[in-house]
Motif scaffolding. Structure first.
Motif, PDB file in Angstrom:
ATOM      1  N   MET A   1      -7.083  -8.177 -18.248  1.00 49.31           N
ATOM      2  CA  MET A   1      -7.411  -7.960 -16.617  1.00 49.31           C
ATOM      3  C   MET A   1      -6.301  -7.446 -16.048  1.00 49.31           C
ATOM      4  N   ALA A   2      -6.640  -6.463 -15.073  1.00 46.76           N
ATOM      5  CA  ALA A   2      -5.481  -5.696 -14.291  1.00 46.76           C
ATOM      6  C   ALA A   2      -5.172  -6.966 -13.572  1.00 46.76           C
ATOM      7  N   THR A   3      -3.808  -6.716 -13.034  1.00 44.43           N
ATOM      8  CA  THR A   3      -3.231  -7.438 -11.967  1.00 44.43           C
ATOM      9  C   THR A   3      -3.421  -6.901 -10.687  1.00 44.43           C
ATOM     10  N   ARG A   4      -3.809  -7.770  -9.535  1.00 42.29           N
ATOM     11  CA  ARG A   4      -4.214  -7.166  -8.404  1.00 42.29           C
ATOM     12  C   ARG A   4      -3.235  -7.825  -7.455  1.00 42.29           C
ATOM     13  N   LYS A   5      -2.916  -6.602  -6.410  1.00 42.98           N
ATOM     14  CA  LYS A   5      -1.997  -7.085  -5.082  1.00 42.98           C
ATOM     15  C   LYS A   5      -2.783  -7.265  -3.973  1.00 42.98           C
ATOM     16  N   PRO A   6      -2.235  -8.256  -3.118  1.00 42.78           N
ATOM     17  CA  PRO A   6      -2.833  -8.164  -1.830  1.00 42.78           C
ATOM     18  C   PRO A   6      -3.085  -6.957  -1.113  1.00 42.78           C
ATOM     19  N   LEU A   7      -4.140  -6.791  -0.491  1.00 41.51           N
ATOM     20  CA  LEU A   7      -4.612  -5.962   0.449  1.00 41.51           C
ATOM     21  C   LEU A   7      -4.012  -5.976   1.985  1.00 41.51           C
ATOM     22  N   VAL A   8      -3.193  -4.723   2.118  1.00 45.63           N
ATOM     23  CA  VAL A   8      -2.522  -4.832   3.498  1.00 45.63           C
ATOM     24  C   VAL A   8      -2.930  -3.447   4.108  1.00 45.63           C
ATOM     25  N   MET A   9      -2.755  -3.302   5.265  1.00 46.57           N
ATOM     26  CA  MET A   9      -2.968  -2.322   6.356  1.00 46.57           C
ATOM     27  C   MET A   9      -1.696  -1.323   6.360  1.00 46.57           C
ATOM     28  N   VAL A  10      -1.661  -0.173   5.766  1.00 47.38           N
ATOM     29  CA  VAL A  10      -0.587   0.696   6.067  1.00 47.38           C
ATOM     30  C   VAL A  10      -1.060   1.910   6.617  1.00 47.38           C
ATOM     31  N   GLY A  11      -0.237   2.131   7.953  1.00 45.52           N
ATOM     32  CA  GLY A  11      -0.911   3.417   8.492  1.00 45.52           C
ATOM     33  C   GLY A  11      -2.209   3.219   9.095  1.00 45.52           C
ATOM     34  N   GLY A  12      -2.857   2.214   9.282  1.00 45.00           N
ATOM     35  CA  GLY A  12      -4.301   2.105   9.642  1.00 45.00           C
ATOM     36  C   GLY A  12      -5.150   2.157   8.592  1.00 45.00           C
TER      37      GLY A  12
END
Length: 66
Positions: A1-12
């Motif tokens: 299973m792939a490791t996932r990172k948190p989603l964040v807003m970058v440049g909108g």
């Protein structure tokens, strides 16, 4: 299973948290089972060591971190 990172807003725009960046002010909790049943959530910040009791007696220190 792939490791996932948190989603964040970058440049909108939404994207995965860039490598090396981290979310400040967000708690990390480690669920720890209790001998009497159930569990407790232990707050973990940066690096910590948790002493774990062994079923046959004695204990071991386990390094944990975020």
């Amino acid at each position: 299973m792939a490791t996932r990172k948190p989603l964040v807003m970058v440049g909108g725009k939404p994207q995965q948290l860039p490598e090396g960046d981290r979310l400040l002010g967000v708690g990390h909790f480690l669920p720890v089972g209790l001998a009497a049943g159930g569990y407790a959530l232990v707050s973990v910040t940066e690096q910590a060591t948790i002493r774990v009791g062994l079923a046959l007696g004695g204990s071991v220190e386990v390094p944990v971190g975020v």
